[in-house]
Design an enzyme around this catalytic site. Structure first.
Site, PDB file in Angstrom:
ATOM      1  N   ASN A   7      -3.293   5.726 -18.874  1.00 45.22           N
ATOM      2  CA  ASN A   7      -3.614   5.718 -17.452  1.00 45.22           C
ATOM      3  C   ASN A   7      -2.295   5.472 -16.724  1.00 45.22           C
ATOM      4  O   ASN A   7      -1.827   4.339 -16.638  1.00 45.22           O
ATOM      5  CB  ASN A   7      -4.631   4.598 -17.171  1.00 45.22           C
ATOM      6  CG  ASN A   7      -5.034   4.552 -15.706  1.00 45.22           C
ATOM      7  OD1 ASN A   7      -4.492   5.293 -14.879  1.00 45.22           O
ATOM      8  ND2 ASN A   7      -5.962   3.674 -15.393  1.00 45.22           N
ATOM      9  N   ARG A  91      -6.276   9.571 -18.007  1.00 43.49           N
ATOM     10  CA  ARG A  91      -7.126   9.442 -16.836  1.00 43.49           C
ATOM     11  C   ARG A  91      -6.444  10.189 -15.683  1.00 43.49           C
ATOM     12  O   ARG A  91      -5.251  10.007 -15.441  1.00 43.49           O
ATOM     13  CB  ARG A  91      -7.253   7.967 -16.461  1.00 43.49           C
ATOM     14  CG  ARG A  91      -8.013   7.816 -15.174  1.00 43.49           C
ATOM     15  CD  ARG A  91      -7.824   6.448 -14.585  1.00 43.49           C
ATOM     16  NE  ARG A  91      -8.597   6.332 -13.369  1.00 43.49           N
ATOM     17  CZ  ARG A  91      -8.261   5.554 -12.361  1.00 43.49           C
ATOM     18  NH1 ARG A  91      -7.164   4.837 -12.421  1.00 43.49           N
ATOM     19  NH2 ARG A  91      -9.015   5.486 -11.294  1.00 43.49           N
ATOM     20  N   HIS A 180     -14.558   6.860  -9.656  1.00 38.71           N
ATOM     21  CA  HIS A 180     -15.162   6.005 -10.698  1.00 38.71           C
ATOM     22  C   HIS A 180     -16.207   6.775 -11.507  1.00 38.71           C
ATOM     23  O   HIS A 180     -17.090   6.169 -12.116  1.00 38.71           O
ATOM     24  CB  HIS A 180     -15.884   4.768 -10.094  1.00 38.71           C
ATOM     25  CG  HIS A 180     -14.986   3.812  -9.364  1.00 38.71           C
ATOM     26  ND1 HIS A 180     -15.384   3.184  -8.211  1.00 38.71           N
ATOM     27  CD2 HIS A 180     -13.750   3.349  -9.645  1.00 38.71           C
ATOM     28  CE1 HIS A 180     -14.400   2.371  -7.785  1.00 38.71           C
ATOM     29  NE2 HIS A 180     -13.409   2.467  -8.650  1.00 38.71           N
ATOM     30  N   ARG A 241      -9.727  -2.860   0.765  1.00 44.03           N
ATOM     31  CA  ARG A 241     -10.068  -1.636   1.515  1.00 44.03           C
ATOM     32  C   ARG A 241     -11.265  -1.891   2.428  1.00 44.03           C
ATOM     33  O   ARG A 241     -12.197  -2.590   2.033  1.00 44.03           O
ATOM     34  CB  ARG A 241     -10.417  -0.493   0.557  1.00 44.03           C
ATOM     35  CG  ARG A 241      -9.200   0.107  -0.108  1.00 44.03           C
ATOM     36  CD  ARG A 241      -9.597   1.138  -1.161  1.00 44.03           C
ATOM     37  NE  ARG A 241      -9.116   0.738  -2.466  1.00 44.03           N
ATOM     38  CZ  ARG A 241      -9.490   1.279  -3.616  1.00 44.03           C
ATOM     39  NH1 ARG A 241     -10.358   2.272  -3.622  1.00 44.03           N
ATOM     40  NH2 ARG A 241      -9.001   0.843  -4.757  1.00 44.03           N
ATOM     41  N   GLU A 385     -14.036   2.634 -19.445  1.00 49.52           N
ATOM     42  CA  GLU A 385     -13.548   3.976 -19.103  1.00 49.52           C
ATOM     43  C   GLU A 385     -12.599   4.517 -20.177  1.00 49.52           C
ATOM     44  O   GLU A 385     -12.591   5.713 -20.444  1.00 49.52           O
ATOM     45  CB  GLU A 385     -12.849   3.925 -17.735  1.00 49.52           C
ATOM     46  CG  GLU A 385     -13.847   3.732 -16.604  1.00 49.52           C
ATOM     47  CD  GLU A 385     -13.242   3.131 -15.342  1.00 49.52           C
ATOM     48  OE1 GLU A 385     -12.909   1.928 -15.364  1.00 49.52           O
ATOM     49  OE2 GLU A 385     -13.103   3.858 -14.355  1.00 49.52           O
TER      50      GLU A 385
END
Ligand code: AMP
Length: 404
Positions: A7, A91, A180, A241, A385
């Site tokens: 990743n 990823r 996601h 966020r 993941e």
């Protein structure tokens, strides 16, 4: 088959090495502060001493080389040779409309990821650096890419289009993509297996609540809506966020506070959410602690965070005309009993009954936290993941190399 999962971020690179015979993690770690003379490599080989080293690492190519050196190190390594690694899975955040599943990397795929730089300027260029660094260090080793957006490509146009002039979609692909996806897909499959029911019969709301947070409406195994949009800023309130706000706030705040585009972007992505309201932290642990200690701003931040998540679950019950189960995952979803309890206590109109004791119990296992008579089941499923990326990579390699 040994598969390396990567990743790559703009200044960091996380990795996990899998033995796919038993899906065991042989080693994992990360390189941070790439581009600096004091980059940090953290290396955790299974069954051996962890290593942390600070050294100059100026490029992703050097970072990967150093990781490979570690993996095959005579003393600290877990492999005899880096040639034991048969495939690499990456990823990739944005697959746009081009990718609805994982694919093996070839020139066309690389071109397409580059074309999508515009849509994910912080992420896709970094992933490309990761892919190129593997090409340089491991020539000939096949690579696969697994997209965060792919699972949500099944959303109908009524869910993915914004009600703005169509020319913006046609010319610039401005639409909702969702993120996601790897996690939403994984936990919905695990939830169906846990419930012992075919996923094709289930209406699930999956809540990936970590630093970034999104909900997905998963109808019969397919994503039909999700809270993140063209970028990962839309939707739920997150650590730093804002999630959904009135878009008119952007020009208004820019003119009143004399903000530039980049400043307003940074305000909404890095200085909003839990951090802005609590004034304490973007970390749910610290916000919850402060709330329990009587801090009013922390309590307000927690309440807003929970309220917005609960509204999203309610909206998805409407989107699918009902829900069979709600699934909580990621850092906050897996660990914050307080948040899960607050959400579930106010969803009794759905026939949901929380088992407070089961909710409070800590575990790393998939588990049910609703009562036996609850009409909507509530599950906690730890996400993974990296494992999905390793599995997809393995499957793609197997199918591209049929046994002769
Ligand atoms: P993730 O992005 O999935 O790694 O999630 C990271 C976030 O999970 C952190 O910022 C924390 O806010 C949250 N988190 C981790 N452990 C706990 C915990 N025990 N209670 C509440 N929040 C937690």
């Amino acid at each position: 088959m040994i598969v390396l999962v990567i990743n790559a971020g703009s200044s960091s690179l996380k990795f996990q090495l899998y033995n796919m015979e038993n899906e065991a993690v042989l080693a994992k770690g990360k390189v941070e502060r790439i581009g600096m003379d004091s980059a940090i490599l953290t290396y955790e080989p299974e069954g051996k001493q962890d290593i942390r080293e600070v050294r100059e690492i100026l490029e992703h190519t050097t970072a990967i080389r150093r990781v490979l050196d570690m993996l095959a190190h005579p003393e600290f390594g877990v492999l005899k040779s880096v040639r034991d690694i048969q495939a690499v899975g990456h990823r990739v955040v944005h697959g746009g409309e081009s990718f609805s599943s994982s694919v093996l990397v070839d020139d066309r795929v690389k071109q397409e990821i580059k074309r999508l730089f515009d849509l994910a300027p912080l992420h896709n260029p970094a992933h490309m650096l990761g892919i190129q660094a593997v090409e340089t260090n491991m020539p000939g080793v096949p690579q696969a890419v697994v997209f965060d957006t792919a699972f949500h490509q099944t959303m109908p146009s009524a869910a993915y289009l914004y009600p703005i002039p169509m020319v913006l979609y046609k010319k610039h692909k401005i639409r909702r993509y969702g993120f996601h996806g790897t996690s939403h897909a994984y936990v919905s499959e695990r939830a169906a297996a846990y419930l012992g029911r075919p996923i094709e019969e289930l209406k699930l709301v999956t809540c990936h609540i970590g630093n970034g947070a999104s909900c997905a409406a998963v109808l019969h195994g397919k994503s039909v809506d999700t809270s993140m949009g063209m970028t990962p800023l839309e939707g739920l309130m997150m650590g730093t966020r804002s999630g959904d706000i009135d878009p008119a706030i952007v020009p208004f705040a820019m003119s009143k506070e004399e903000l530039t585009l980049s400043e307003v972007n940074s305000m909404l992505n890095k200085h909003s959410g839990l951090m802005a309201i609590s004034g304490i932290s973007s970390d749910m642990r610290e916000v919850t602690q402060a709330m329990q200690d009587g801090d009013k701003n922390a309590a307000l931040a927690f309440e807003m965070y929970e309220y917005r998540l609960r509204k999203c679950i309610g909206a998805y019950a409407a989107a699918m005309n009902g829900i069979d189960a709600i699934v909580f995952t990621a850092g906050v979803g897996e660990n914050s009993a307080a948040l899960r309890a607050a959400v579930c206590r106010n969803l009794t109109f759905l026939g949901l009954r929380l088992d407070e004791e089961a909710n409070a119990r800590r575990s790393q296992e998939d588990r049910m936290i609703s009562t036996a008579d609850s009409r909507v089941q509530v599950l906690v499923v730890p996400t993974n993941e990296e494992l999905v990326i390793a599995r997809d990579t393995y499957e793609l390699i197997l199918h591209s190399n049929p046994v002769q």
